[in-house]
Design a protein around this motif. Structure first.
Motif, PDB file in Angstrom:
ATOM      1  N   THR A  67       0.800  -1.226   0.000  1.00  0.00           N
ATOM      2  CA  THR A  67       0.000   0.000   0.000  1.00  0.00           C
ATOM      3  C   THR A  67       0.829   1.271   0.000  1.00  0.00           C
ATOM      4  N   ASP A  68       2.032   1.232   0.529  1.00  0.00           N
ATOM      5  CA  ASP A  68       2.825   2.459   0.635  1.00  0.00           C
ATOM      6  C   ASP A  68       4.294   2.071   0.715  1.00  0.00           C
ATOM      7  N   GLY A  69       5.144   2.956   0.281  1.00  0.00           N
ATOM      8  CA  GLY A  69       6.579   2.687   0.330  1.00  0.00           C
ATOM      9  C   GLY A  69       7.324   3.779  -0.404  1.00  0.00           C
ATOM     10  N   GLY A  70       8.492   3.429  -0.940  1.00  0.00           N
ATOM     11  CA  GLY A  70       9.245   4.412  -1.690  1.00  0.00           C
ATOM     12  C   GLY A  70      10.727   4.156  -1.658  1.00  0.00           C
ATOM     13  N   PHE A  71      11.485   5.054  -2.304  1.00  0.00           N
ATOM     14  CA  PHE A  71      12.941   4.957  -2.346  1.00  0.00           C
ATOM     15  C   PHE A  71      13.545   5.729  -1.178  1.00  0.00           C
ATOM     16  N   ARG A  72      14.642   5.182  -0.633  1.00  0.00           N
ATOM     17  CA  ARG A  72      15.387   5.829   0.436  1.00  0.00           C
ATOM     18  C   ARG A  72      16.879   5.721   0.157  1.00  0.00           C
ATOM     19  N   ASP A  73      17.665   6.533   0.837  1.00  0.00           N
ATOM     20  CA  ASP A  73      19.104   6.342   0.771  1.00  0.00           C
ATOM     21  C   ASP A  73      19.517   5.413   1.914  1.00  0.00           C
ATOM     22  N   ARG A  81       8.173   8.759  -2.779  1.00  0.00           N
ATOM     23  CA  ARG A  81       7.152   7.907  -2.174  1.00  0.00           C
ATOM     24  C   ARG A  81       6.367   7.168  -3.248  1.00  0.00           C
ATOM     25  N   PHE A  82       6.058   5.910  -2.974  1.00  0.00           N
ATOM     26  CA  PHE A  82       5.206   5.100  -3.836  1.00  0.00           C
ATOM     27  C   PHE A  82       3.786   5.164  -3.306  1.00  0.00           C
ATOM     28  N   ASP A  83       2.848   5.619  -4.155  1.00  0.00           N
ATOM     29  CA  ASP A  83       1.439   5.741  -3.772  1.00  0.00           C
ATOM     30  C   ASP A  83       0.714   4.467  -4.210  1.00  0.00           C
ATOM     31  N   GLY A  84       0.588   3.510  -3.296  1.00  0.00           N
ATOM     32  CA  GLY A  84      -0.010   2.225  -3.617  1.00  0.00           C
ATOM     33  C   GLY A  84      -1.463   2.316  -4.010  1.00  0.00           C
ATOM     34  N   VAL A 345      16.660  13.902  -9.265  1.00  0.00           N
ATOM     35  CA  VAL A 345      15.514  13.730 -10.168  1.00  0.00           C
ATOM     36  C   VAL A 345      14.375  13.007  -9.458  1.00  0.00           C
ATOM     37  N   LEU A 346      14.700  11.951  -8.718  1.00  0.00           N
ATOM     38  CA  LEU A 346      13.666  11.186  -8.024  1.00  0.00           C
ATOM     39  C   LEU A 346      12.984  12.014  -6.945  1.00  0.00           C
ATOM     40  N   LYS A 347      13.729  12.896  -6.280  1.00  0.00           N
ATOM     41  CA  LYS A 347      13.144  13.719  -5.224  1.00  0.00           C
ATOM     42  C   LYS A 347      12.073  14.661  -5.773  1.00  0.00           C
ATOM     43  N   ARG A 348      12.191  15.015  -7.029  1.00  0.00           N
ATOM     44  CA  ARG A 348      11.226  15.931  -7.638  1.00  0.00           C
ATOM     45  C   ARG A 348      10.019  15.199  -8.230  1.00  0.00           C
ATOM     46  N   LEU A 349      10.015  13.886  -8.115  1.00  0.00           N
ATOM     47  CA  LEU A 349       8.931  13.089  -8.695  1.00  0.00           C
ATOM     48  C   LEU A 349       7.760  13.029  -7.720  1.00  0.00           C
ATOM     49  N   ALA A 351       4.452  11.801  -5.730  1.00  0.00           N
ATOM     50  CA  ALA A 351       4.087  10.431  -5.355  1.00  0.00           C
ATOM     51  C   ALA A 351       3.123   9.818  -6.357  1.00  0.00           C
ATOM     52  N   LYS A 352       2.160  10.604  -6.861  1.00  0.00           N
ATOM     53  CA  LYS A 352       1.197  10.047  -7.811  1.00  0.00           C
ATOM     54  C   LYS A 352       1.843   9.704  -9.150  1.00  0.00           C
ATOM     55  N   ALA A 353       2.954  10.374  -9.452  1.00  0.00           N
ATOM     56  CA  ALA A 353       3.642  10.080 -10.708  1.00  0.00           C
ATOM     57  C   ALA A 353       4.279   8.692 -10.686  1.00  0.00           C
TER      58      ALA A 353
END
Length: 378
Positions: A67-73, A81-84, A345-349, A351-353
């Motif tokens: 349902t939720d997640g995303g990329f981290r360092d 963020r991943f919008d599940g 680049v990823l930081k500017r993405l 969540a809905k994208a």
């Protein structure tokens, strides 16, 4: 009509389920002494879940919806963020995860028990549909070669075709019990650590690295002790002997065809790919539903195999290329400037994208298979 399926992994069992669903008799030949649970977890994207629906495979409550997640360092700072929920809305199905043993069990349940044979060493496959197992000869209208990345059948049919090549990374995988863990993918230069919650508090984790620690399985805990939670805890909760370690290979030179005579190559035997899109098993399941549809709608096996090759080869080979490219832009990226640019680049993405990224792959929908007619009540 009868089909012999060589290989009892995800692709082979999915093919058997599809062929059985459209009215074929199937025989599955598995080399191992049992249909085991080799492997850890697997991600199932909407293209695979829609295909499993067509194949009549019921995952029940064994599928863990992400349902939720995303990329981290590596320090745990969120990159994107991943919008599940948005992802599921767009695709009609969510991103799911399941233990491989549970997926194998669900696929087996969709195939008659009498169709499954273990301990079967295939010694010959002929284009006319003959399969030799030791001294026994099996003849079929169709042979499905689903015997994996180092496919014996592929080598027999294409003896001069290049074998799979090293993708540039090595991988560690395991399953730990750590309830409450969420979905995440964390990057450092040349390294990716993925965390994918399963059902029942289990968690599938994987590490891919171009500079893997030389301490082996037992040294993983120390090598990643400075990464963010829950990565050290997951490694500590996984016994070293339960950790899977293997180099990543893929079929870099595309096959000119997936069929020869009455033989269809399927899954890794046809298009082995690195795991950087999570599509290896998903593409095998797609193969299975397309093959079942082709044999149920075309007038002959020859026409069905021509249709299968025409549909599956361009798409699956594109996914191989995209998987290789994703690896080079993601977990295999080592240049510090390029790594920093990727992070920016990823930081500017938004969540809905993230729900739209890769839609051309994960948004694929399978053909409809004929539905079995229930028996009449007396």
């Amino acid at each position: 009509m009868h089909a012999t399926v060589v290989g009892g992994g995800i692709g082979g069992l999915a093919a058997a389920a599809g062929l059985h669903r459209v009215g074929w008799t199937v025989t599955v030949l598995e080399k191992a002494p049992a249909f085991g649970d080799v492997g850890a977890g697997i991600s199932l994207w909407p293209n695979a879940l829609h295909s499993l629906d067509e194949l009549g495979v019921d995952l029940g409550d064994r599928l863990a919806v992400q349902t939720d997640g995303g990329f981290r360092d590596r320090r745990g700072r969120r990159i994107t963020r991943f919008d599940g929920a948005e992802f599921a809305r767009r695709h009609g199905r969510p991103l799911g995860a399941i233990h491989r043993r549970d997926l194998i069990a669900a696929l087996r349940a969709a195939v008659p028990a009498e169709s499954l044979r273990t301990g079967q060493e295939v010694t010959e496959v002929r284009e006319d549909g003959l399969v030799r197992v030791d001294s026994e000869e099996l003849r079929a209208d169709l042979v499905v070669a689903a015997d994996g990345i180092h496919s014996w059948a592929r080598h027999a049919l294409f003896p001069h075709h290049p074998e799979p090549v090293y993708s540039g990374s090595t991988a560690y995988r395991g399953v730990a019990h750590l309830p409450g863990t969420g979905l995440s993918t964390s990057f450092d230069r040349g390294t990716e650590v993925g965390v994918l919650p399963l059902t029942g508090g289990d968690v599938y984790w994987w590490i891919s690295s171009v500079t893997a620690p030389d301490t082996g399985r037992a040294g993983l805990r120390q090598a990643f002790e400075n990464w963010h939670d829950p990565i050290p805890a997951l490694l500590a909760a996984t016994p070293p002997e339960a950790v899977l370690h293997h180099d990543l290979h893929h079929l870099d030179t595309p096959l000119p065809t997936y069929t020869r005579g009455r033989i269809a190559l399927l899954g890794d035997a046809a298009h082995a790919m690195p795991p950087f899109l999570g599509q290896g098993g998903c593409q095998a399941i797609e193969d299975a539903v397309v093959l079942a549809h082709a044999v149920s709608t075309e007038d002959s096996v020859e026409a069905a195999l021509e249709s299968y090759d025409r549909q599956r080869r361009p798409r699956s080979q594109r996914v191989v290329r995209e998987s290789v490219r994703m690896g080079r832009l993601g977990p295999q990226l080592t240049n510090p400037v390029a790594t920093a640019l990727r992070t920016a680049v990823l930081k500017r993405l938004p969540a809905k994208a993230t729900a739209r990224v890769g839609a051309g792959i994960t948004g694929w929908t399978p053909p409809r298979l004929p539905r079995p007619v229930p028996p009449r009540k007396p």
